[in-house]
Design a protein around this motif. Sequence first.
Motif, short mmCIF file in Angstrom:
data_model
loop_
_atom_site.label_atom_id
_atom_site.label_comp_id
_atom_site.label_asym_id
_atom_site.label_seq_id
_atom_site.Cartn_x
_atom_site.Cartn_y
_atom_site.Cartn_z
N UNK A 4 -9.86 27.26 0.66
CA UNK A 4 -9.72 28.45 1.52
C UNK A 4 -9.70 28.16 2.93
N UNK A 5 -9.81 26.67 3.28
CA UNK A 5 -9.14 26.41 4.69
C UNK A 5 -7.71 26.13 4.77
N UNK A 6 -7.32 25.43 3.72
CA UNK A 6 -5.65 25.38 3.44
C UNK A 6 -5.01 26.83 3.62
N UNK A 7 -5.58 27.54 2.84
CA UNK A 7 -4.99 28.94 2.78
C UNK A 7 -5.00 29.61 4.44
N UNK A 8 -6.38 29.51 4.87
CA UNK A 8 -6.48 30.05 6.21
C UNK A 8 -5.68 29.40 7.38
N UNK A 9 -5.54 28.01 7.37
CA UNK A 9 -4.77 27.20 8.09
C UNK A 9 -3.30 27.47 8.11
N UNK A 10 -2.77 27.61 7.04
CA UNK A 10 -1.36 28.02 6.88
C UNK A 10 -0.86 29.23 7.72
N UNK A 11 -1.91 30.52 7.20
CA UNK A 11 -1.63 31.59 7.91
C UNK A 11 -1.88 31.44 9.34
N UNK A 12 -2.83 30.72 9.84
CA UNK A 12 -3.05 30.50 11.39
C UNK A 12 -1.91 29.93 11.79
N UNK A 13 -1.36 28.95 11.45
CA UNK A 13 0.02 28.18 11.77
C UNK A 13 1.07 29.10 11.91
N UNK A 14 1.32 30.15 10.94
CA UNK A 14 2.51 31.13 10.99
C UNK A 14 2.27 32.21 11.96
N UNK A 15 0.92 32.69 12.11
CA UNK A 15 0.64 33.69 13.08
C UNK A 15 0.61 33.13 14.67
N UNK A 16 0.34 31.83 14.91
CA UNK A 16 0.38 31.24 16.25
C UNK A 16 1.83 31.03 16.52
N UNK A 17 2.76 30.61 15.48
CA UNK A 17 4.01 30.43 15.95
C UNK A 17 4.69 31.76 16.39
N UNK A 18 4.30 32.88 15.77
CA UNK A 18 5.05 33.87 15.92
C UNK A 18 4.32 34.73 17.06
N UNK A 19 3.08 34.18 17.61
CA UNK A 19 2.76 35.03 18.92
C UNK A 19 1.60 35.90 18.39
N UNK A 42 -1.57 35.08 16.84
CA UNK A 42 -2.81 34.34 16.39
C UNK A 42 -3.91 35.41 16.23
N UNK A 43 -3.96 36.61 16.79
CA UNK A 43 -5.13 37.20 16.71
C UNK A 43 -5.16 37.71 15.44
N UNK A 44 -4.22 37.95 14.51
CA UNK A 44 -4.27 38.46 13.00
C UNK A 44 -4.99 37.06 12.31
N UNK A 45 -4.68 36.17 12.33
CA UNK A 45 -5.35 34.94 11.83
C UNK A 45 -7.12 34.99 12.47
N UNK A 46 -7.33 35.17 13.40
CA UNK A 46 -8.71 35.04 13.98
C UNK A 46 -9.31 36.32 13.50
N UNK A 47 -8.87 37.55 13.45
CA UNK A 47 -9.44 38.54 12.74
C UNK A 47 -9.68 38.29 11.23
N UNK A 48 -8.87 37.56 10.60
CA UNK A 48 -9.00 37.29 9.22
C UNK A 48 -10.12 36.57 8.53
N UNK A 49 -10.65 35.90 9.76
CA UNK A 49 -12.10 35.14 9.59
C UNK A 49 -13.16 36.14 9.25
N UNK A 50 -12.91 37.04 9.68
CA UNK A 50 -14.07 38.39 9.47
C UNK A 50 -14.18 38.71 7.82
N UNK A 51 -12.89 38.60 7.41
CA UNK A 51 -12.71 38.98 5.78
C UNK A 51 -13.32 38.02 4.90
N UNK A 52 -13.33 36.76 5.32
CA UNK A 52 -13.78 35.50 4.43
C UNK A 52 -15.16 35.81 3.82
N UNK A 53 -15.52 35.34 2.45
CA UNK A 53 -16.62 35.32 1.85
C UNK A 53 -17.62 34.12 2.64
N UNK A 54 -18.68 34.52 2.51
CA UNK A 54 -19.68 33.52 2.99
C UNK A 54 -19.56 32.12 2.63
#
Length: 383
Positions: free
Chosen positions: A138-153, A155-167
Motif C-alpha cells: 500500500x505504501x509503494x502504491x500511494x508513494x508512486x501516486x504522490x510522486x506523480x501528483x507532486x510533479x504535476x502540481x 499534490x492535493x489529489x494524493x493527500x486526499x487519497x489517504x482518506x480512502x485507505x482502509x485502516x
Amino acid sequence: MPAAESISRVHRVMGNRCTLHEKEFAVVKNHGKKTRAKKRAQRTGASHASAAAGTTHNHAVLDTGLLEGLLPYVAGSAPDHDLAARLIGACWAGCGPCQVSLSAKAVAHRATLAGLAGAVYMVPLGAAAQHSPFLAPPTRAWAARAQEAASSGNGHVALRAVDDLSEDDAHALLDDALNHWAALDMENVSLLKEVRAADEAASRRVPPRQRPADPMDTFRAAGINVVTLDDLDLGDEIDRYYLAPNYGIFPGQTATPTGQELPMLTLYPETEDAGIEDLEARTDWEHWGMYGLPDVDPNWRVRARISDRSLQGLVLVGPDGNDTVELWRAAESVSMPTDWWDLLDRAQHVLVVGPVSDPAPKALNAAGEAGELLAVVARVSFV
C-alpha cells in the motif's frame, strides 16, 4: 504468570526504553480521577492506566512550529501538528506503547497521516524510496501516486487519497513513513524546514540577475551568419558535455545561519575555458559573499546513485525534464564517505559554490569578498 514476572519480561524485550510499573494495572475507581487520567492520556498519548498512575513517559520534545510548513496538507484539512510531534518524539525514544496509542490516533486523523507520509514521499528522496522492497505494497502504491501528483502540481489529489485507505493500509503507510522520521533528529528536522522554506520562497521570486547577453547576438546584429550545433542537427552523434567548459568538485560540508549542517560541493575549473565568466553566462546563480544562504533553485540537480553511494553529476533540468546545462559529470563512480552520504540523504539539498581552485575556507572567503564566487542551493535527485 505472576504480574511481576510478566513486567520483568517486558523490561527485557523493550530494553527498558519505557519503564512499566505494577501499579499501571491498578483499577481506577474514583470517577474524577478517571476523568483526569483520560484527559492526561489524550494529552500525552500514554495509556489510560499509566496516565492515571502518573507514570507517563518523557520523550524528546519536538517543537510543533518546526512541523508547520513541513507537513503538506489540503486546505480545510490541516494536520494535528501536536499529535505528529508527539508521535515523532515517541519514535525517537523508541517507546513502543506510545507509538501504538499515538499511531491509532494518527490513522484516525487522516490529515495528520497524510502530512507525515507526504513529507517523506512527496519529496525527491521519495522517488527512490518508493521502489524499496521493504515498503508495504500500500505504501509503494500511494508513494508512486504522490510522486506523480507532486510533479504535476496536483499534490492535493494524493493527500486526499489517504482518506480512502482502509485502516490496515493506513497503518502500513504510517509505519513506513515513521521509519523515515525515526532516522532523523530534531536538528535535521529543523534543517529540512529551513531548506524547504527557502525552496518555496525561491519558486515565487524573480531570479536576482539575468544571464549576460549571448555574444553571438553581436555577430548576428552585424549581419554575420552564425551557425550553432543546433543548426547542424547532429543529434546524439556528439556528446556536447565535452564541447563546453567542464568542472570538477570538492565534496565538503558547511553550516546554515542557524547552525544546521548542510552538504557542500565546491566547483573547480577542469578545462581552460571554465571559470567565473562561464558560470555567469550559463547559470543564474547569485554572487555570494559566504554570508547567509544563497537561493534554492530546484531546477539545479545533484544526481546521486543509491546503489554505490556515489555522485553522478550536476545539471540544470529544463521545463521539459531534459538536461539543458551540465557542469560536471563523474568520470568514475566513487563511493562517498558514510557520514557525508547520510547528511546528503537527510538534507536532500546541497550548497554548490565556485569556481575556485582551492576549497580551503581562506580561499573561499577571498573569492567571496572579491565578488568572484557564485552559489546556489541545488536539490538532490536520487537515482
